[in-house]
Design a protein around this motif. Sequence first.
Motif, PDB file in Angstrom:
ATOM      1  N   LEU A  14      94.072  -6.874  45.944  1.00 21.66           N
ATOM      2  CA  LEU A  14      92.697  -7.077  46.392  1.00 21.66           C
ATOM      3  C   LEU A  14      91.692  -6.561  45.359  1.00 21.66           C
ATOM      4  CD1 LEU A  14      92.958  -6.195  50.183  1.00 21.66           C
ATOM      5  CD2 LEU A  14      92.576  -8.446  49.161  1.00 21.66           C
ATOM      6  N   GLY A  15      92.041  -5.480  44.688  1.00 24.86           N
ATOM      7  CA  GLY A  15      91.183  -4.967  43.613  1.00 24.86           C
ATOM      8  C   GLY A  15      91.088  -5.938  42.457  1.00 24.86           C
ATOM      9  N   GLN A  28      82.469   3.810  34.767  1.00 28.42           N
ATOM     10  CA  GLN A  28      82.178   4.116  36.166  1.00 28.42           C
ATOM     11  C   GLN A  28      83.414   3.923  37.037  1.00 28.42           C
ATOM     12  OE1 GLN A  28      78.940   1.392  36.705  1.00 28.42           O
ATOM     13  NE2 GLN A  28      77.406   3.022  36.625  1.00 28.42           N
ATOM     14  N   LEU A  29      84.188   2.875  36.764  1.00 28.39           N
ATOM     15  CA  LEU A  29      85.417   2.659  37.538  1.00 28.39           C
ATOM     16  C   LEU A  29      86.414   3.787  37.327  1.00 28.39           C
ATOM     17  CD1 LEU A  29      85.984  -1.179  37.256  1.00 28.39           C
ATOM     18  CD2 LEU A  29      85.639   0.131  39.341  1.00 28.39           C
ATOM     19  N   VAL A  36      88.321   9.470  43.674  1.00 28.88           N
ATOM     20  CA  VAL A  36      89.033   9.047  44.888  1.00 28.88           C
ATOM     21  C   VAL A  36      90.449   9.604  44.922  1.00 28.88           C
ATOM     22  CG1 VAL A  36      89.977   7.014  46.056  1.00 28.88           C
ATOM     23  CG2 VAL A  36      87.621   7.009  45.288  1.00 28.88           C
ATOM     24  N   PHE A  37      91.163   9.550  43.788  1.00 33.33           N
ATOM     25  CA  PHE A  37      92.515  10.101  43.785  1.00 33.33           C
ATOM     26  C   PHE A  37      92.495  11.620  43.939  1.00 33.33           C
ATOM     27  CE2 PHE A  37      94.344   6.164  41.726  1.00 33.33           C
ATOM     28  CZ  PHE A  37      95.103   5.844  42.826  1.00 33.33           C
ATOM     29  N   GLY A  38      91.500  12.283  43.371  1.00 35.62           N
ATOM     30  CA  GLY A  38      91.374  13.725  43.583  1.00 35.62           C
ATOM     31  C   GLY A  38      91.128  14.045  45.044  1.00 35.62           C
ATOM     32  N   CYS A  63      91.858   0.849  40.852  1.00 33.61           N
ATOM     33  CA  CYS A  63      92.722   0.680  39.673  1.00 33.61           C
ATOM     34  C   CYS A  63      92.932  -0.797  39.360  1.00 33.61           C
ATOM     35  CB  CYS A  63      94.079   1.348  39.899  1.00 33.61           C
ATOM     36  SG  CYS A  63      94.076   3.099  39.663  1.00 33.61           S
ATOM     37  N   GLY A  64      93.178  -1.601  40.375  1.00 32.16           N
ATOM     38  CA  GLY A  64      93.342  -3.035  40.168  1.00 32.16           C
ATOM     39  C   GLY A  64      92.090  -3.661  39.609  1.00 32.16           C
TER      40      GLY A  64
END
Length: 87
Positions: A14-15, A28-29, A36-38, A63-64
Amino acid sequence: MRYPLVPIAISFALGIGAAPFLFLSASQLVLWVSVVFGGAVLLLRVERYSYGLFAALIGFFLCGAFLAKAEHSVLPSEHIESLARLG
């Protein structure tokens, strides 16, 4: 859970599909993926598993999107889009 990688693969796909519609730069990504992972790691450490899983899936989505944007950022000189821009 019988197929644990299916939600991750769907989120990543979906990403990739949403990458053309996200108006964020690569830096920015990367920043948002890190945040978000943190957050997902912190949520999992305090045993908020459903929130941590949701945050991790958002991270895989980002990530995608990042990898799809990075792939299309540099086009070879013989690519059809590059040739169309030159006329």
